[in-house]
Write an enzyme that holds these catalytic residues in place. Structure first.
Site, PDB file in Angstrom:
ATOM      1  N   HIS A   1       0.830  -1.208   0.000  1.00  0.00           N
ATOM      2  CA  HIS A   1       0.000   0.000   0.000  1.00  0.00           C
ATOM      3  C   HIS A   1       0.863   1.256   0.000  1.00  0.00           C
ATOM      4  CE1 HIS A   1       1.227  -0.428   4.158  1.00  0.00           C
ATOM      5  NE2 HIS A   1       0.887   0.844   4.359  1.00  0.00           N
TER       6      HIS A   1
ATOM      7  N   ASP B   1       0.661   4.913   2.034  1.00  0.00           N
ATOM      8  CA  ASP B   1      -0.067   5.366   3.222  1.00  0.00           C
ATOM      9  C   ASP B   1      -1.141   6.404   2.888  1.00  0.00           C
ATOM     10  OD1 ASP B   1       1.274   3.677   4.923  1.00  0.00           O
ATOM     11  OD2 ASP B   1       2.843   5.140   5.364  1.00  0.00           O
TER      12      ASP B   1
ATOM     13  N   HIS C   1       4.632  -0.042  -0.106  1.00  0.00           N
ATOM     14  CA  HIS C   1       5.458  -0.788   0.839  1.00  0.00           C
ATOM     15  C   HIS C   1       4.655  -1.899   1.500  1.00  0.00           C
ATOM     16  CE1 HIS C   1       3.664   2.490   3.162  1.00  0.00           C
ATOM     17  NE2 HIS C   1       3.771   1.718   4.237  1.00  0.00           N
TER      18      HIS C   1
ATOM     19  N   ARG D   1       5.348   5.940  13.876  1.00  0.00           N
ATOM     20  CA  ARG D   1       5.193   6.513  12.518  1.00  0.00           C
ATOM     21  C   ARG D   1       4.612   7.913  12.556  1.00  0.00           C
ATOM     22  NH1 ARG D   1       1.054   3.957   8.257  1.00  0.00           N
ATOM     23  NH2 ARG D   1      -0.123   5.889   8.422  1.00  0.00           N
TER      24      ARG D   1
END
Ligand code: AKG
Length: 294
Positions: A115, A117, A270, A285
């Protein structure tokens, strides 16, 4: 009489940018606890555009420092799963497989599918910074696939069929996929569902800073290509996904203590490879907002 206090100039840091073989680069000799002056920031920014993934090695920063540094690239996005935000620092999403008192402390399956983000938002992410807190002794790698290269090397017949088309991205589409099992993500409240309405974006997007074209679809969030019959849309998406993640498009990041990885969500997808369930893995994150894809 007034006195003007001149701020001391911020010293340059003598850091090195070393490209990896295929995709990505590492930055050594930079301490993100220290202020980063504009010239150094410009070098980092350029490295991010040139290499798509940059790995800041040997960092010892606080959540506040991660947030402040991330913010220099743009406004930060707050994840819809509020229960996994770091207390006191909602700009940080905890990515972790750790269960404490019977409850997950973070998003355990972030990255189970390829995907980009927040591609399910009207303004998807420019880039994300993922900072290692606890790493397993085995596994836990992150893979990155170069979607500009994927577009460049796409067979002409596929290029023709997707030209000018848009695809729908949905956060909740993955909820119904058998691969996830039954209890992988919490139910969303009405308010959370309202935050993640499906959106449509061009299948091929143009990078707003470099002008380069990249495929912008992923197994994780793209449900269908608009204007095509369902089976044709499914076949084309599967062909695009298979092509995107060919081994020659991929960089595998094997985490080291102190790593903070900063990737470009406009040019990469990723995947988290996972680690044995009994080993602890925790990362922080921050997610930087980008432009509307065009
Ligand atoms: C994400 O934060 O979007 C991920 O995919 C996490 C990647 C990882 O845990 O290696």
């Amino acid at each position: 009489m007034t006195t003007t206090l001149n701020a001391a100039p911020v010293a340059a840091q003598p850091f090195t940018i070393t490209p990896f073989a295929r995709l990505g680069a590492e930055i050594t000799g930079l301490d993100l606890r220290q202020p980063v002056n504009n010239a150094d920031f410009a070098r980092i920014h350029q490295a991010h555009l040139d290499h798509h993934v940059v790995v800041f090695r040997d960092q010892k920063i606080t959540p506040r420092q991660q947030i402040d540094f991330s913010r220099r690239f743009g406004p930060l996005q707050i994840h819809v799963l509020k229960q996994f935000l770091l207390p006191g620092h909602p700009e940080i999403l905890i990515v972790s497989n750790i269960i404490e008192n019977g409850q997950p402390i973070g998003l355990g399956d972030a990255g189970k599918f390829w995907h980009s983000d927040l591609s399910y938002k009207t303004l998807p992410s420019l880039g994300s910074m993922l900072y290692a807190q606890e790493l397993p002794e085995e596994g836990g790698d992150t893979l990155f696939a170069d979607m500009e290269l994927a577009y460049e090397t796409l067979p002409d017949d596929l290029k023709r069929v997707i030209e000018g088309r848009k695809a729908v991205h949905s956060y909740t589409a993955t909820y119904s996929r058998p691969k996830f099992g039954s209890h992988w993500r919490p139910q969303l409240t009405e308010q959370q569902l309202a935050e993640v309405q499906a959106v449509s974006h061009p299948v091929v997007r143009t990078h707003p800073e470099t002008g380069r074209k990249a495929l912008f679809v992923s197994e994780g969030f793209t449900t269908h290509i608009e204007g095509l019959p369902e089976t044709e849309s499914r076949d084309i998406l599967e062909a695009l996904w298979a092509h995107s993640v060919r081994p020659e498009h991929i960089y595998r990041h094997q985490w080291q203590p102190g790593d903070m990885v900063f990737w470009d969500n406009r040019s990469l997808i990723h995947l988290a490879t996972g680690c044995p369930a009994h080993l602890r893995r925790k990362l922080y994150r921050t997610t930087i907002e980008g432009d509307a894809p065009f």
